[in-house]
Design a protein around this motif. Structure first.
Motif, PDB file in Angstrom:
ATOM      1  N   GLU A  36     -22.212 -17.030 -40.653  1.00 16.47           N
ATOM      2  CA  GLU A  36     -23.259 -16.820 -42.123  1.00 16.47           C
ATOM      3  C   GLU A  36     -22.803 -17.663 -42.899  1.00 16.47           C
ATOM      4  OE1 GLU A  36     -26.975 -14.553 -44.010  1.00 16.47           O
ATOM      5  OE2 GLU A  36     -25.651 -13.809 -42.812  1.00 16.47           O
ATOM      6  N   GLN A  37     -21.631 -17.003 -43.994  1.00 19.14           N
ATOM      7  CA  GLN A  37     -21.670 -17.872 -45.049  1.00 19.14           C
ATOM      8  C   GLN A  37     -21.148 -19.260 -44.794  1.00 19.14           C
ATOM      9  OE1 GLN A  37     -21.366 -16.224 -48.212  1.00 19.14           O
ATOM     10  NE2 GLN A  37     -22.553 -14.242 -46.887  1.00 19.14           N
ATOM     11  N   ALA A  84     -19.183 -16.326 -55.809  1.00 18.64           N
ATOM     12  CA  ALA A  84     -20.068 -15.293 -55.096  1.00 18.64           C
ATOM     13  C   ALA A  84     -19.649 -13.580 -55.117  1.00 18.64           C
ATOM     14  CB  ALA A  84     -20.194 -15.181 -53.305  1.00 18.64           C
ATOM     15  N   GLU A  94     -28.227 -14.362 -57.742  1.00 18.36           N
ATOM     16  CA  GLU A  94     -27.171 -14.991 -58.473  1.00 18.36           C
ATOM     17  C   GLU A  94     -27.654 -15.482 -59.127  1.00 18.36           C
ATOM     18  OE1 GLU A  94     -26.028 -17.571 -55.161  1.00 18.36           O
ATOM     19  OE2 GLU A  94     -25.046 -15.591 -53.792  1.00 18.36           O
ATOM     20  N   LEU A 138     -22.096 -21.670 -43.222  1.00 17.75           N
ATOM     21  CA  LEU A 138     -22.992 -22.585 -42.479  1.00 17.75           C
ATOM     22  C   LEU A 138     -23.631 -22.361 -44.065  1.00 17.75           C
ATOM     23  CD1 LEU A 138     -24.967 -20.860 -39.913  1.00 17.75           C
ATOM     24  CD2 LEU A 138     -23.334 -22.740 -39.834  1.00 17.75           C
ATOM     25  N   SER A 139     -23.627 -21.085 -45.421  1.00 20.89           N
ATOM     26  CA  SER A 139     -24.284 -21.481 -46.524  1.00 20.89           C
ATOM     27  C   SER A 139     -23.389 -22.241 -46.876  1.00 20.89           C
ATOM     28  CB  SER A 139     -24.151 -19.930 -47.106  1.00 20.89           C
ATOM     29  OG  SER A 139     -25.032 -19.519 -48.472  1.00 20.89           O
ATOM     30  N   TYR A 140     -21.809 -22.113 -46.824  1.00 19.99           N
ATOM     31  CA  TYR A 140     -21.446 -23.252 -47.678  1.00 19.99           C
ATOM     32  C   TYR A 140     -21.553 -24.497 -47.592  1.00 19.99           C
ATOM     33  CZ  TYR A 140     -16.952 -25.714 -48.506  1.00 19.99           C
ATOM     34  OH  TYR A 140     -16.496 -27.143 -48.062  1.00 19.99           O
ATOM     35  N   SER A 186     -24.271 -25.814 -46.028  1.00 18.12           N
ATOM     36  CA  SER A 186     -25.729 -25.965 -46.494  1.00 18.12           C
ATOM     37  C   SER A 186     -25.556 -26.632 -48.454  1.00 18.12           C
ATOM     38  CB  SER A 186     -26.241 -25.469 -46.387  1.00 18.12           C
ATOM     39  OG  SER A 186     -27.683 -25.671 -46.736  1.00 18.12           O
ATOM     40  N   ILE A 187     -24.866 -25.873 -48.940  1.00 21.20           N
ATOM     41  CA  ILE A 187     -24.608 -26.693 -50.475  1.00 21.20           C
ATOM     42  C   ILE A 187     -23.742 -27.825 -50.254  1.00 21.20           C
ATOM     43  CG2 ILE A 187     -23.650 -25.679 -52.744  1.00 21.20           C
ATOM     44  CD1 ILE A 187     -24.079 -22.575 -51.791  1.00 21.20           C
ATOM     45  N   TYR A 243     -20.071 -28.148 -40.163  1.00 22.08           N
ATOM     46  CA  TYR A 243     -21.864 -27.157 -39.639  1.00 22.08           C
ATOM     47  C   TYR A 243     -22.082 -26.945 -38.006  1.00 22.08           C
ATOM     48  CZ  TYR A 243     -27.061 -25.826 -40.546  1.00 22.08           C
ATOM     49  OH  TYR A 243     -27.716 -25.220 -40.328  1.00 22.08           O
ATOM     50  N   THR A 258     -25.613 -22.030 -58.349  1.00 18.17           N
ATOM     51  CA  THR A 258     -25.198 -22.387 -56.978  1.00 18.17           C
ATOM     52  C   THR A 258     -24.237 -21.879 -57.036  1.00 18.17           C
ATOM     53  OG1 THR A 258     -26.991 -24.213 -56.876  1.00 18.17           O
ATOM     54  CG2 THR A 258     -25.212 -24.441 -54.849  1.00 18.17           C
TER      55      THR A 258
END
Length: 130
Positions: free
Chosen positions: A12-13, A51, A71, A15-17, A19-20, A108, A74
């Motif tokens: 998940e982390q 983070a 947060e 995927l977050s990276y 995506s950003i 991704y 970004t």
């Protein structure tokens, strides 16, 4: 007890990276002709550090108030401030951005495949191997 010993959380982390990073690359491509625009990038190391340290807390004036954290911005995104590829001050290298976009898309998709595999394994266990 974690079903996958933290694997899903780590994916998940990732995927977050990704995506950003994808949003940052898209922003760079969209501003390829904007004068004085400086290209941006995402640093995984900086994102991890941000983070862990960058959070906002609410000021609680009563014990009954719910505490929350959010947060501030970004994480991990930074600008190349001294980089110019064109006479108009634009710092976007279109070839580099397209290569980064392709690389990030592969990353991704690999993460999505891994998450899908984990959930398929869980589904197989729940159904009893059928």
């Amino acid at each position: 007890m974690s079903l996958f010993s933290g694997t899903i959380a780590n994916l998940e982390q990732g995927l977050s990276y990704s995506s950003i990073k994808n949003k940052t690359i898209a922003q760079n491509i969209a501003n390829v002709d904007t004068p004085n625009y400086k290209a941006k990038d995402v640093s995984f190391k900086q994102m991890l550090t941000d983070a862990q340290t960058t959070t906002l807390s609410a000021n609680r004036t009563d014990d009954k108030h719910i505490d929350f954290q959010a947060e501030a911005n970004t994480p991990g995104v930074y600008s190349y401030s001294n980089l110019n590829y064109r006479q108009n001050g634009n710092g976007v290298d279109m070839d580099k951005e397209q290569a980064s976009l392709a690389k990030n898309t592969l990353y991704y998709n690999a993460l999505i495949e891994r998450v899908s595999s984990k959930y398929n394994t869980l589904q197989t266990v729940i159904k009893g191997g059928n």
